[in-house]
Design an enzyme around this catalytic site. Structure first.
Site: not given
Ligand code: ITT
Length: 205
Positions: A161, A71
């Site tokens: 991303f 997360d």
């Molecule tokens: P899962 O829960 O299925 O793993 P998710 O995208 O919903 O996928 P999160 O709830 O952890 O995951 O949300 C993470 C968000 O934070 C992600 O969608 C990005 O918008 C941002 N984020 C996290 N790590 C990032 C990164 O390395 N680079 C850019 N944005 C990031």
């Protein structure tokens, strides 16, 4: 070659994990049948709470195997730590502006709007990643990584991303969207958390 299972719907995270794992000779695989498994409600107040929830839940679907869940998100000081745990759905919190809740472009557009009047010196923030490791529904350990940076006023770069094109790292003098997978693994919050997982797993042997 050792193989680690990841439970995620985010292809960008999977690519980051693959980049972080490659130097250790570890292969990253998406948990089998991930898309058909029941979803987890990510309603925790912290990255750790949500990472634990995801790892606990998904590890029940891979008997005897270690499953990792991440997360993560962006915390911006001038926004009181937002979008934080709401990073994935930041734009969707304003539903009149968007229907697709995982739209990176819309999230970035909202971030730029919120920071419109904030000068460069006050645009500091950080990416945070918490990885939880679980087996058969039991949490084994939790690992945290953090990367400091600042939010630009326009996107730069086409790799990565999410908020990567707006996140400038003074350490490497590039946005995260300008990094190679190797560089992102070295400098990112996810790379740091994953390295902690690797050290832990070596200690377990
Ligand atoms: P899962 O829960 O299925 O793993 P998710 O995208 O919903 O996928 P999160 O709830 O952890 O995951 O949300 C993470 C968000 O934070 C992600 O969608 C990005 O918008 C941002 N984020 C996290 N790590 C990032 C990164 O390395 N680079 C850019 N944005 C990031």
């Amino acid at each position: 070659m050792q193989r680690i299972l990841i439970a995620t719907s985010n292809q960008g995270k999977l690519r980051d994990f693959a980049g972080a794992a490659a130097p250790h000779g570890i292969e990253i695989a998406l948990l089998a049948n991930y898309a058909s498994l029941p979803e987890v409600k990510e309603d925790g107040d912290t990255f750790e709470a949500n990472a634990r929830k995801k790892a606990e839940h998904y590890s029940r679907h891979a008997a005897g195997e270690i499953v990792l869940a991440d997360d993560s998100g962006l915390e911006v000081n001038a926004l009181g730590g937002a979008p934080g745990v709401h990073s994935a759905r930041y734009a969707a919190e304003q539903p009149h502006l968007l229907s697709n809740n995982t739209d990176d472009q819309a999230n970035n557009a909202r971030l730029l709007r919120e920071l419109k009047k904030v000068p460069p010196e006050n645009r500091a923030g950080r990416f945070v990643c918490v990885i939880a490791a679980a087996r058969d529904g039991e949490i084994l350990a939790v690992f945290r990584g953090q990367a400091e940076g600042m939010i630009l006023d326009r996107p730069r770069g086409s790799n990565g991303f999410g908020y990567d094109p707006l996140f400038y790292s003074p350490r490497i003098k590039k946005t995260f969207a300008e990094l190679t997978p190797e560089e992102k693994a070295t400098y990112s919050h996810r790379g740091e958390a994953f390295r902690k997982f690797i050290s832990w797993s070596i200690d377990q042997r």
